[in-house]
Design a protein around this motif. Structure first.
Motif, short mmCIF file in Angstrom:
data_model
loop_
_atom_site.label_atom_id
_atom_site.label_comp_id
_atom_site.label_asym_id
_atom_site.label_seq_id
_atom_site.Cartn_x
_atom_site.Cartn_y
_atom_site.Cartn_z
N CYS A 133 7.53 -0.27 -1.36
CA CYS A 133 8.92 -0.50 -1.15
C CYS A 133 9.43 -0.31 -2.64
O CYS A 133 9.12 -0.86 -3.57
CB CYS A 133 9.06 -1.80 -0.58
SG CYS A 133 10.59 -2.60 -0.46
N TRP B 289 8.38 -9.69 2.15
CA TRP B 289 7.65 -8.84 3.27
C TRP B 289 7.57 -9.83 4.67
O TRP B 289 7.19 -10.95 4.48
CB TRP B 289 6.47 -8.61 2.88
CG TRP B 289 6.28 -7.56 1.63
CD1 TRP B 289 6.18 -7.63 0.46
CD2 TRP B 289 6.41 -5.97 1.92
NE1 TRP B 289 6.14 -6.47 -0.28
CE2 TRP B 289 6.23 -5.26 0.63
CE3 TRP B 289 6.52 -5.34 3.06
CZ2 TRP B 289 6.35 -3.97 0.49
CZ3 TRP B 289 6.67 -3.87 3.00
CH2 TRP B 289 6.79 -3.45 1.84
N SER C 137 0.58 -9.16 -2.08
CA SER C 137 1.80 -8.57 -2.30
C SER C 137 1.92 -8.30 -3.64
O SER C 137 1.75 -9.28 -4.49
CB SER C 137 3.00 -9.01 -1.54
OG SER C 137 3.14 -10.15 -1.90
N CYS D 23 10.57 -4.97 4.42
CA CYS D 23 10.60 -5.13 2.85
C CYS D 23 12.13 -5.67 2.75
O CYS D 23 13.06 -4.95 3.37
CB CYS D 23 10.40 -4.01 1.93
SG CYS D 23 10.78 -4.14 0.27
#
Lengths: 109, 118
Positions: free
Chosen positions: A22, A34, A62, A88
């Motif tokens: 992203c 997320w 993440s 995202c």
């Protein structure tokens, strides 16, 4: 303008690892989220990054790089139930969430 | 994580009637609640943001007289779709924000309400 980019669709194999990227350009930054969304259901919270680095939570991790305007969601030991859309979202300077269009992840046996 | 409930889960109504959807934060006080709409295979679209005790802020293109939002308390917000038409058929999702700490914000979603207008 504000923009969140993520791939439209990805395919991976059960048991494997997949990374969903992203990139973002927003007016200010107060964190990146997320979410996982199964078809016909509301999104569910997965992770929140506000500092650079990797946050690990079970099979999901993440990563955030604020200087690069970049994040990824890493899913390990993929299971069929992980087939979903992954969203995202960035919280801008007004504390509003700016959403990406989502990445549809397809898991094959 | 925090729990947000939404009622009803699905509703079918006739064109011209009004429908009210409730959103509750069950185990925390939500400083801000959001209403989203999602059409099939499309991303979430923010409709409005509401803070308890004040008027909602609507996104461009969303009719405030058609989509009435009331945020009477820190745990309850309602969305009323007035004079519904078939094109209002969609998946409506509320979300509540929780300022967990001064530097951490989390936003949780209700399960959504599927509205079908016949």
């Amino acid at each position: 303008g504000q923009n969140i980019d993520q791939p439209t669709e990805m395919t991976a194999t059960e048991g494997a690892i997949v990374q969903i990227n992203c990139t973002y350009q927003t007016s200010g930054f107060n964190g990146l989220f997320w979410y996982q969304q199964h078809a016909g259901e509301a999104p569910t919270f997965l992770s929140y990054n506000v500092l650079d680095g990797l946050e690990e939570k079970g099979r999901f991790s993440s990563f955030l790089s604020r200087s690069k305007g970049y994040s990824y969601l890493l899913l390990k030991e993929l299971q069929m139930k992980d087939s979903a859309s992954y969203l995202c979202a960035v919280m801008d300077s007004n504390y509003q969430l700016i959403w990406g269009a989502g990445t549809k992840l397809i898991i094959k046996p | 994580g925090a729990v947000v409930s939404q009622h009803p889960s699905w509703v079918i109504c006739k064109s011209g009637t009004s429908v009210k959807i409730e959103c509750r934060s069950l185990d925390f006080q939500a400083t801000t609640m959001f209403w989203y709409r999602q059409f099939p295979k499309q991303s979430l679209m923010l409709m409005a943001t509401s803070n308890e005790g004040s008027k909602a802020t609507y996104e461009q293109g969303v009719e405030k007289d058609k989509f009435l939002i009331n945020h009477a308390s820190l745990t309850l917000s309602t969305l009323t779709v007035t004079s519904a038409h078939p094109e209002d058929s969609s998946f409506y999702i509320c979300s509540a924000r929780w300022f967990r700490t001064s530097e951490s914000y989390e936003q949780y979603f209700g399960p959504g309400t599927r509205l079908t207008v016949t």
